[in-house]
Write a protein that holds these residues in place. Sequence first.
Motif, PDB file in Angstrom:
ATOM      1  N   TYR B 156       0.831  -1.196   0.000  1.00 45.74           N
ATOM      2  CA  TYR B 156       0.000   0.000   0.000  1.00 45.74           C
ATOM      3  C   TYR B 156       0.877   1.262   0.000  1.00 45.74           C
ATOM      4  O   TYR B 156       0.572   2.246  -0.657  1.00 45.74           O
ATOM      5  N   GLU B 159       2.385   1.611  -3.515  1.00 49.15           N
ATOM      6  CA  GLU B 159       1.403   2.149  -4.472  1.00 49.15           C
ATOM      7  C   GLU B 159       1.287   3.664  -4.372  1.00 49.15           C
ATOM      8  O   GLU B 159       0.870   4.321  -5.315  1.00 49.15           O
ATOM      9  N   ARG B 160       1.601   4.200  -3.210  1.00 47.45           N
ATOM     10  CA  ARG B 160       1.540   5.654  -3.035  1.00 47.45           C
ATOM     11  C   ARG B 160       2.887   6.322  -3.248  1.00 47.45           C
ATOM     12  O   ARG B 160       3.099   7.458  -2.827  1.00 47.45           O
ATOM     13  N   GLY B 161       3.799   5.585  -3.857  1.00 50.45           N
ATOM     14  CA  GLY B 161       5.093   6.189  -4.166  1.00 50.45           C
ATOM     15  C   GLY B 161       6.013   6.296  -2.975  1.00 50.45           C
ATOM     16  O   GLY B 161       6.951   7.095  -2.979  1.00 50.45           O
TER      17      GLY B 161
END
Lengths: 195, 195
Positions: B156, B159-161
Motif C-alpha cells: 500500500y 502504491e503511493r510512491g
Amino acid sequence: MRFPITTLRLPEWVGGFLPTPKMPYPTVEDRMEIVVGLARENVERGTGGPFGAAIFDLETTRLVAPGVNLVVTSGLSVAHAEVLAISTAQNVLERFDLGGEGMPRLELVTSAEPCAMCSGAALWSGVRGLACGARDEDARAVGFDEGPKAPHWDRYFEERGINVVRDVLRDEATAVLNQYVERGGEIYNARRGGS
Amino acid sequence: MRFPITTLRLPEWVGGFLPTPKMPYPTVEDRMEIVVGLARENVERGTGGPFGAAIFDLETTRLVAPGVNLVVTSGLSVAHAEVLAISTAQNVLERFDLGGEGMPRLELVTSAEPCAMCSGAALWSGVRGLACGARDEDARAVGFDEGPKAPHWDRYFEERGINVVRDVLRDEATAVLNQYVERGGEIYNARRGGS
C-alpha cells in the motif's frame, strides 16, 4: 542540536462554544450533536478541516475533552480531531490509558469514521466505546483519504471490548463535509501515490 | 470551559546524543544505526519505550528530526517515536506535507515496523521513503501490540510512491526490544480486549 516542541492547541473558540462542564449528554445522538457542532464551527471559523470529536464519560454522560481537526492551521499532519480529543482527555485525566483501572467507561465520539491513523489512536487510547457519524465512504466522496484500514475494522474494535456504533446523525455529519468543500476548504491529504 | 494544551517534548538528552547537524548518513544502515541508538538510549535513560525514529533528507542525507517513544513519560498514547519524528520535522520545516512541492525526498526511519496508528501517520506525513528495523512479529514477541494493519501494508505504501525497506539492522533493533523487557520496562498497551 536542539529541536522544537510540538504543541496541539485547541482554538480559542472551543471553550466558549461548549456549554457548562456539568451539561449531561444522555444519548449518543446528544453526544454526536455537539461533536458535529464542533466540526461545523471549525469549518465556519476557518480553523481546520470538517471533523470534530470528543471523549465522554459514560457514567456522568459529561464531555471530558473536545477535539477538532487542525492539520492546516497547526501545520501537523497528525492533528486530526480524534488525536486532539484523546490527547486532551489524557491531559485532563492525567493518564495515558483511558481504560485503566478505576476509570469510568469512556467513549470517543467522532463526526466521521476514524482514518487508518485514528483507528490505531483510538485503540491505543483505552476508550471503551466508539461512535461515528459520517462513514468512510462519505469522507472519501469529498476527497479525503481514510487510508489502508483493516477489513471489518469495527469487528476488531469489538473483539477488544470497544463497543462501536455507526451512522449516528450520519446525514448531519456528512453535511459538514459538503459544506467544507463548497466553501473551497483545502483537501489536505499528503500527495497520493505521486512519485 | 478551558482545556489543557498538549505538548510533545523530546527528552533533554536527545540533542546531546546526536552528532553535529551536518553529519551525513549516506546509507540506510547508517541511518538505522543512529535510530536504533536513539531507541537504546531511550531505554537506558528511562525516558520511554524501546522505539526510535527519525526523518532524513535523502538529498543531503542529513537528519532532519529525531523521535523516541514517550508514551509513559508524556502520559500520551499517541507519543510513539514516529509521531514525534514526523511532528518535529513538520515544525522544523514549517509545513504539514513533507512531500509537498519543492521538498527534497524525505525518509522516515523507524527502529520497528510502524503500528496501525503510525502506518497511517507515515502516510499522512508525505514522506517518500520508509525504512524499518525490527518486524511487527519481533515487537509482538515481547508483548507490544501492532494493531489491525491492512494485509500487505507495505504494498500500500509502494502504491503511493513510498519506498519501503524492511529488516534494516533487524537484529540490533530487536535486541533493544529485548533489553527493555529484561529491564522490566512497562508494556504500555491499553488493555487488550478486556471488557
